[in-house]
Design an enzyme around this catalytic site. Structure first.
Site, PDB file in Angstrom:
ATOM      1  N   ARG A 169       0.823  -1.219   0.000  1.00 20.56           N
ATOM      2  CA  ARG A 169       0.000   0.000   0.000  1.00 20.56           C
ATOM      3  C   ARG A 169       0.859   1.272   0.000  1.00 20.56           C
ATOM      4  O   ARG A 169       0.522   2.259   0.653  1.00 20.56           O
ATOM      5  CB  ARG A 169      -0.926   0.036   1.230  1.00 20.56           C
ATOM      6  N   SER A 247     -10.597   0.128   2.949  1.00 24.65           N
ATOM      7  CA  SER A 247      -9.888  -0.208   4.193  1.00 24.65           C
ATOM      8  C   SER A 247      -9.401   1.082   4.838  1.00 24.65           C
ATOM      9  O   SER A 247      -8.733   1.890   4.199  1.00 24.65           O
ATOM     10  CB  SER A 247      -8.669  -1.074   3.896  1.00 24.65           C
ATOM     11  N   GLU A 345      -4.914   4.280   6.548  1.00 29.23           N
ATOM     12  CA  GLU A 345      -4.561   4.006   5.155  1.00 29.23           C
ATOM     13  C   GLU A 345      -4.917   5.171   4.223  1.00 29.23           C
ATOM     14  O   GLU A 345      -4.071   5.624   3.453  1.00 29.23           O
ATOM     15  CB  GLU A 345      -5.265   2.706   4.739  1.00 29.23           C
TER      16      GLU A 345
END
Ligand code: EPU
Length: 357
Positions: A169, A247, A345
């Protein structure tokens, strides 16, 4: 007006441009449909004395109420084959193409690899920034190169896969926010359907079932695509119905020692190997086990079917501070119970288009 002139939109409402449905007004927004519009947009921002920022599909950002910046909205489209062989194909894709539609197009053309990433919201241009991933695949597995403009100099740069510095990520572009405008992304995809990854957790089971239902002995890329769509639709909220930005926390990577201690206490703790000394564990499991599934601080609640997704139950009313309150409550509760720190995130945008904590 020439074809490539820019049209600055003053006091532009970005509420419909972010999937968390936060109300946001930008001082200026400019839609970029052609590469030739990038330089005039940079010059315009300089002349206005405003910082530049890029907003793509808005599915991984948390926007402030007022955005004192020139917001660039990439809308450059097109899918072109740039190299074709018996075994694979390299295609160049405009940053403004819708990600899921692009994945579906690849499947119909017989270009395989991305089917595990079906139904991820957002546009192609943002996909490298957080190295989007799901069901055993991340785009760094298939990204060949990308073209980006350095917004500080106006220079057009090409980055190969290594130069993007991909990690879980993460990429160079996530670490240097607002520095580059990605305009074109090239992928190298397989022509042989045998390379499709079919073995990831609940994906394997669902894809095998779909193949079976279609009287097939082995799983095809189309089965994987259909399985991913089915799993995502069953667990993840559609942002058009319930505002969310996917997320909300990264899956934490912890030391092997810490993992051994937690596993002794919680034998059902799932894990993914990272290295000899580190293990990745699911943040969604930690939040769920901490008793926070479907909970949070109203109006920001975790999703009832996937605790890793934070949802906004007050479309266009909730703001960044509501999100921070819920984030802190969830992260503190998880830390108190498991001693594990959760890291957010999605990207927090400041009032001047920078990145906040
Ligand atoms: N789990 C729970 N309760 C929950 C949620 C998850 O117990 O409420 C458990 C699951 O049972 C499973 C494990 O946690 O054992 C992992 O859950 P899941 O397979 O749903 O995946 P995830 O790790 O929570 C990641 C990505 C998702 C991606 C899925 C599928 C991150 C931060 N998230 O989620 O990506 O779709 O894997 O590969 O890595 C996104 O980034 O926006 C996103 C949705």
């Amino acid at each position: 007006m020439t074809q490539h002139a820019i049209t600055p939109l003053f006091h532009h409402d970005l509420s419909a441009c972010n999937t968390m449905a936060l109300q946001c007004t930008a001082d200026v927004a400019i839609t970029l449909s052609h590469n030739e519009q990038i330089s005039p947009a940079i010059a315009f921002a300089k002349q206005q004395g405003l910082p530049l920022m890029v907003l793509s599909g808005g599915s991984n950002v948390l926007l402030p109420k007022q955005l004192h910046a020139v917001v660039l909205l990439p809308n450059i489209t097109g899918i072109d084959v740039i190299q074709d062989s018996d075994t694979d194909v390299i295609i160049s894709v405009g940053a403004g193409e819708n990600w899921h539609d692009f994945v579906a197009t690849c499947l119909t053309k017989g270009w395989y690899g991305l089917e595990n990433l079906a139904l991820i919201p957002g546009l192609v241009g943002a996909s490298p920034v957080q190295n989007i991933g799901a069901y055993g695949v991340q785009i760094s597995d298939f990204l060949y190169a990308l073209t980006a403009t350095d917004l500080s100099t106006g220079e057009v740069c090409t980055f190969n896969n290594d130069e993007c510095q991909f990690a879980y990520r993460d990429s160079l572009f996530k670490r240097l926010p607002s520095r580059y405008l990605i305009s074109q992304v090239a992928f190298k995809l397989h022509k042989n359907p045998k390379h499709t990854k079919t073995d990831y957790g609940d994906l394997a089971e669902t894809a095998t079932q779909i193949a079976h239902d279609n009287a097939r002995d082995s799983v095809t890329p189309q089965d994987v695509f259909d399985a991913v769509v089915r799993i995502r639709q069953s667990k993840l909220p559609d942002p058009n119905e319930l505002a969310n930005c996917g997320s909300f926390f990264q899956n934490p990577i912890i030391s092997q020692d810490k993992f051994t201690a937690l596993k002794a206490q919680y034998p059902d703790l799932p894990s993914y190997p990272v290295s000899d000394s580190e293990v990745k564990i699911p943040a969604g499991w930690l939040i769920d086990k901490a008793g926070l599934k479907g909970k949070g601080v109203f109006p920001i609640l975790t999703h009832a079917k996937q605790a890793l997704v934070l949802t906004n139950h007050a479309r266009l009313t909730a703001n960044q501070s509501d999100i921070k309150t819920a984030q802190t409550f969830i992260a503190d509760t998880v830390h108190d119970k498991f001693g594990v720190t959760l890291v957010r995130e999605p990207v927090w945008i400041t009032e001047t288009g920078g990145i906040g904590e």
